[in-house]
Design a protein around this motif. Structure first.
Motif, PDB file in Angstrom:
ATOM      1  N   ASN A   1      39.483  34.318  38.471  1.00 27.40           N
ATOM      2  CA  ASN A   1      39.564  35.672  37.911  1.00 27.40           C
ATOM      3  C   ASN A   1      38.841  36.635  38.856  1.00 27.40           C
ATOM      4  O   ASN A   1      37.619  36.587  39.013  1.00 27.40           O
ATOM      5  CB  ASN A   1      38.929  35.708  36.522  1.00 27.40           C
ATOM      6  CG  ASN A   1      39.112  37.048  35.847  1.00 27.40           C
ATOM      7  OD1 ASN A   1      38.626  38.063  36.311  1.00 27.40           O
ATOM      8  ND2 ASN A   1      39.824  37.042  34.722  1.00 27.40           N
ATOM      9  N   ARG A   2      39.618  37.544  39.486  1.00 24.41           N
ATOM     10  CA  ARG A   2      39.044  38.427  40.493  1.00 24.41           C
ATOM     11  C   ARG A   2      38.060  39.428  39.905  1.00 24.41           C
ATOM     12  O   ARG A   2      37.064  39.786  40.545  1.00 24.41           O
ATOM     13  CB  ARG A   2      40.167  39.191  41.215  1.00 24.41           C
ATOM     14  CG  ARG A   2      40.784  38.527  42.439  1.00 24.41           C
ATOM     15  CD  ARG A   2      41.010  37.106  42.278  1.00 24.41           C
ATOM     16  NE  ARG A   2      41.527  36.492  43.523  1.00 24.41           N
ATOM     17  CZ  ARG A   2      41.692  35.206  43.661  1.00 24.41           C
ATOM     18  NH1 ARG A   2      41.380  34.391  42.680  1.00 24.41           N
ATOM     19  NH2 ARG A   2      42.163  34.702  44.779  1.00 24.41           N
ATOM     20  N   THR A   3      38.317  39.897  38.712  1.00 23.06           N
ATOM     21  CA  THR A   3      37.405  40.871  38.097  1.00 23.06           C
ATOM     22  C   THR A   3      36.046  40.241  37.842  1.00 23.06           C
ATOM     23  O   THR A   3      34.997  40.828  38.140  1.00 23.06           O
ATOM     24  CB  THR A   3      38.007  41.402  36.786  1.00 23.06           C
ATOM     25  OG1 THR A   3      39.284  41.986  37.059  1.00 23.06           O
ATOM     26  CG2 THR A   3      37.092  42.446  36.165  1.00 23.06           C
TER      27      THR A   3
ATOM     28  N   LEU B   1      38.676  39.777  50.523  1.00 22.02           N
ATOM     29  CA  LEU B   1      39.557  38.615  50.479  1.00 22.02           C
ATOM     30  C   LEU B   1      40.635  38.707  51.545  1.00 22.02           C
ATOM     31  O   LEU B   1      40.959  37.717  52.217  1.00 22.02           O
ATOM     32  CB  LEU B   1      40.193  38.489  49.092  1.00 22.02           C
ATOM     33  CG  LEU B   1      39.247  38.160  47.922  1.00 22.02           C
ATOM     34  CD1 LEU B   1      40.026  38.129  46.615  1.00 22.02           C
ATOM     35  CD2 LEU B   1      38.534  36.835  48.153  1.00 22.02           C
TER      36      LEU B   1
ATOM     37  N   ASN C   1      45.319  35.248  41.348  1.00 24.38           N
ATOM     38  CA  ASN C   1      44.314  34.625  40.501  1.00 24.38           C
ATOM     39  C   ASN C   1      44.575  33.131  40.396  1.00 24.38           C
ATOM     40  O   ASN C   1      45.198  32.650  39.457  1.00 24.38           O
ATOM     41  CB  ASN C   1      44.335  35.233  39.089  1.00 24.38           C
ATOM     42  CG  ASN C   1      43.763  36.618  39.085  1.00 24.38           C
ATOM     43  OD1 ASN C   1      43.141  37.024  40.057  1.00 24.38           O
ATOM     44  ND2 ASN C   1      43.986  37.357  38.019  1.00 24.38           N
TER      45      ASN C   1
ATOM     46  N   LEU D   1      44.925  36.322  47.333  1.00 22.96           N
ATOM     47  CA  LEU D   1      44.681  37.494  46.493  1.00 22.96           C
ATOM     48  C   LEU D   1      45.091  37.258  45.052  1.00 22.96           C
ATOM     49  O   LEU D   1      44.699  38.014  44.158  1.00 22.96           O
ATOM     50  CB  LEU D   1      45.449  38.697  47.040  1.00 22.96           C
ATOM     51  CG  LEU D   1      45.086  39.126  48.467  1.00 22.96           C
ATOM     52  CD1 LEU D   1      45.951  40.298  48.899  1.00 22.96           C
ATOM     53  CD2 LEU D   1      43.614  39.504  48.553  1.00 22.96           C
TER      54      LEU D   1
ATOM     55  N   LEU E   1      36.290  43.729  46.613  1.00 20.54           N
ATOM     56  CA  LEU E   1      36.539  42.298  46.633  1.00 20.54           C
ATOM     57  C   LEU E   1      37.899  41.992  47.264  1.00 20.54           C
ATOM     58  O   LEU E   1      38.014  41.103  48.116  1.00 20.54           O
ATOM     59  CB  LEU E   1      36.476  41.724  45.215  1.00 20.54           C
ATOM     60  CG  LEU E   1      36.835  40.238  45.092  1.00 20.54           C
ATOM     61  CD1 LEU E   1      35.813  39.385  45.820  1.00 20.54           C
ATOM     62  CD2 LEU E   1      36.944  39.820  43.631  1.00 20.54           C
ATOM     63  N   TYR E   2      38.949  42.748  46.847  1.00 16.29           N
ATOM     64  CA  TYR E   2      40.273  42.514  47.414  1.00 16.29           C
ATOM     65  C   TYR E   2      40.285  42.781  48.924  1.00 16.29           C
ATOM     66  O   TYR E   2      40.958  42.084  49.685  1.00 16.29           O
ATOM     67  CB  TYR E   2      41.312  43.398  46.712  1.00 16.29           C
ATOM     68  CG  TYR E   2      41.902  42.733  45.492  1.00 16.29           C
ATOM     69  CD1 TYR E   2      43.030  41.933  45.596  1.00 16.29           C
ATOM     70  CD2 TYR E   2      41.319  42.894  44.235  1.00 16.29           C
ATOM     71  CE1 TYR E   2      43.575  41.311  44.482  1.00 16.29           C
ATOM     72  CE2 TYR E   2      41.850  42.290  43.117  1.00 16.29           C
ATOM     73  CZ  TYR E   2      42.972  41.493  43.239  1.00 16.29           C
ATOM     74  OH  TYR E   2      43.503  40.873  42.135  1.00 16.29           O
TER      75      TYR E   2
ATOM     76  N   ARG F   1      36.008  45.688  42.298  1.00 17.11           N
ATOM     77  CA  ARG F   1      37.206  44.864  42.434  1.00 17.11           C
ATOM     78  C   ARG F   1      37.981  45.256  43.696  1.00 17.11           C
ATOM     79  O   ARG F   1      38.531  44.400  44.385  1.00 17.11           O
ATOM     80  CB  ARG F   1      38.085  45.052  41.184  1.00 17.11           C
ATOM     81  CG  ARG F   1      39.144  43.978  41.002  1.00 17.11           C
ATOM     82  CD  ARG F   1      39.721  44.072  39.586  1.00 17.11           C
ATOM     83  NE  ARG F   1      40.685  43.015  39.363  1.00 17.11           N
ATOM     84  CZ  ARG F   1      41.990  43.115  39.595  1.00 17.11           C
ATOM     85  NH1 ARG F   1      42.473  44.245  40.084  1.00 17.11           N
ATOM     86  NH2 ARG F   1      42.802  42.107  39.363  1.00 17.11           N
TER      87      ARG F   1
ATOM     88  N   LEU G   1      34.666  32.964  43.290  1.00 15.17           N
ATOM     89  CA  LEU G   1      36.021  32.738  42.802  1.00 15.17           C
ATOM     90  C   LEU G   1      36.116  31.408  42.058  1.00 15.17           C
ATOM     91  O   LEU G   1      36.798  31.298  41.032  1.00 15.17           O
ATOM     92  CB  LEU G   1      37.009  32.754  43.969  1.00 15.17           C
ATOM     93  CG  LEU G   1      37.270  34.130  44.608  1.00 15.17           C
ATOM     94  CD1 LEU G   1      38.069  33.968  45.890  1.00 15.17           C
ATOM     95  CD2 LEU G   1      38.009  35.031  43.629  1.00 15.17           C
TER      96      LEU G   1
ATOM     97  N   ALA H   1      34.883  37.568  39.318  1.00 10.53           N
ATOM     98  CA  ALA H   1      34.292  37.202  40.603  1.00 10.53           C
ATOM     99  C   ALA H   1      33.603  38.398  41.251  1.00 10.53           C
ATOM    100  O   ALA H   1      32.506  38.275  41.811  1.00 10.53           O
ATOM    101  CB  ALA H   1      35.369  36.646  41.533  1.00 10.53           C
ATOM    102  N   ALA H   2      34.243  39.569  41.165  1.00  8.40           N
ATOM    103  CA  ALA H   2      33.641  40.782  41.716  1.00  8.40           C
ATOM    104  C   ALA H   2      32.332  41.104  41.018  1.00  8.40           C
ATOM    105  O   ALA H   2      31.345  41.506  41.654  1.00  8.40           O
ATOM    106  CB  ALA H   2      34.620  41.946  41.602  1.00  8.40           C
TER     107      ALA H   2
END
Length: 407
Positions: free
Chosen positions: A360-362, A379, A388, A386, A375-376, A372, A354, A364-365
């Protein structure tokens, strides 16, 4: 064959075979590692194609081990009697005068550790008092031993008192002397070094008494008058003394007096380059101690390197021992590691990803190798934000590696 008395320190025998310990051969560390002071152990030793049967009596005092060794006659009887308590005490007192660790036992090459090690060496050579500051498990006691071994006082006693593990009444008697015939720690450490471990746990009234002794270099004893204090005094604390002084829980004058030289011992998470060196060292110790050839897979080693080690080097040593004793396989894989290590390493990998993805979660995944949605879910399980937003991690500069979705 005469009886042999062997006074040993743990650093001399830990993870090694000692051929000189026994009149007939090597004694494995595992032979006495888990023995109580009243338990006799015996084993067979081979030497020059002959088999010898011997008995040892291990006397354990703190980290010191005194090993009494004697052969057994043909009827299986030991050839000497169990030593009396007074004999045990005198052997321990004599052996305790030797330094237990040196600077060679402080493993690591990271700049922060190298700086502390060199500053400690210089302080020891100057004979300066030192205050060692650091989290539990960082190696402050080991550093104190090393400083004593490198000083001009190395031939004299190194006396340790843990201020956190002794009740206040007993601590006062230990430090400053109790009834008739009870020598104080200052007297026991004359010409040597007195190390006050966890000084921040000392009550205020004892802090005042300690300050007077350090300031005047005299110890007042009822009935005997004043006794000169000739030992060097070192101390360790586990928290910021400035904060305790502000809260009036620690004397400012004692802080200034004891902290002529302050050494900040870094936690393991701040010197990640040393983690593989420490793992390799203690892994080899376990291999030699248990006589087993066990190897870490690359993936398992990567996870151990990623784990933040909140318990520092002390935790690392325990984890390595746990792995060895829990598995008898040749190669240790990630699934064989303790659950706490897997969980901690996974959380740390998420935080690093992260941070590098700037929240940016996308991305990071993608960095960590999972979808994604996964990942959520991770998290949420770890209680991480959760949204960004940029994440901060103590090891954020390290590259995330490994796929954790199967752990």
């Amino acid at each position: 064959m005469p009886m042999g008395d062997y006074q040993l320190q743990r650093r001399q025998v830990w993870g090694r075979f000692q051929w000189h310990m026994s009149p007939s051969g090597a004694i494995p560390h595992s032979a006495w590692a888990h023995a109580s002071p009243r338990k006799w152990l015996s084993w067979m030793l081979s030497n020059d194609r002959r088999t010898h049967r011997e008995i040892i009596f291990p006397i354990r005092q703190d980290d010191l081990v005194i090993v009494m060794i004697a052969p057994v006659n043909e009827r299986g009887e030991r050839t000497f009697k169990q030593p009396q308590r007074g004999v045990q005490r005198s052997l321990y007192d004599e052996a305790a005068r030797s330094p237990r660790y040196t600077f060679a036992d402080i493993i690591g090459c990271s700049p922060t550790l190298v700086h502390v090690r060199e500053a400690a060496r210089q302080a020891a050579q100057r004979g300066a008092s030192a205050l060692l500051v650091g989290e539990p498990g960082t190696g402050k006691t080991l550093l104190a031993h090393a400083m004593h071994a490198a000083s001009a006082r190395q031939a004299h006693p190194f006396v340790l008192t843990d201020c956190a593990s002794v009740p206040p009444e007993q601590l006062e008697a230990e430090l400053f002397g109790g009834g008739p015939g009870q020598a104080s720690r200052f007297e026991q450490a004359q010409e040597g070094t007195l190390f006050l471990k966890t000084l921040d746990a000392m009550p205020l009234d004892l802090q005042s008494k300690l300050f007077r002794v350090l300031q005047e270099r005299q110890l007042l004893r009822a009935g005997t008058g004043s006794i000169p204090v000739t030992c060097a005094v070192m101390a360790s604390v586990e928290c910021d003394l400035a904060g305790l002084v502000a809260q009036e829980r620690f004397r400012r004058d004692l802080w200034y007096r004891i902290g002529v030289v302050q050494l900040d011992v870094p936690p393991l998470r701040e010197r990640p380059a040393d983690i593989p060196l420490l793992i390799e060292h203690y892994w080899e110790c376990q291999r030699q101690e248990l006589g087993r050839q066990v190897h870490l897979s690359t993936a398992a080693l990567r996870i151990l390197e990623m784990y933040p080690w909140p318990g520092n080097v002390r935790e690392l040593v325990v984890v390595v021992e746990q792995i060895f004793k829990a598995h008898r396989k040749l190669v240790i894989e990630p699934k064989d590691l303790p659950g706490s290590v897997l969980t901690g390493a996974e959380r740390c990998a998420l935080e690093r990803a992260l941070q590098q993805a700037q929240g940016n979660r996308t991305r990071a995944a993608r960095l960590i190798g999972m979808s994604r949605t996964s990942l959520y879910r991770k998290l949420k399980a770890f209680g991480l934000p959760l949204k960004n937003e940029a994440q901060r991690s103590p090891n954020a500069n390290a590259k995330p590696s490994g796929r954790f979705q199967d752990l």
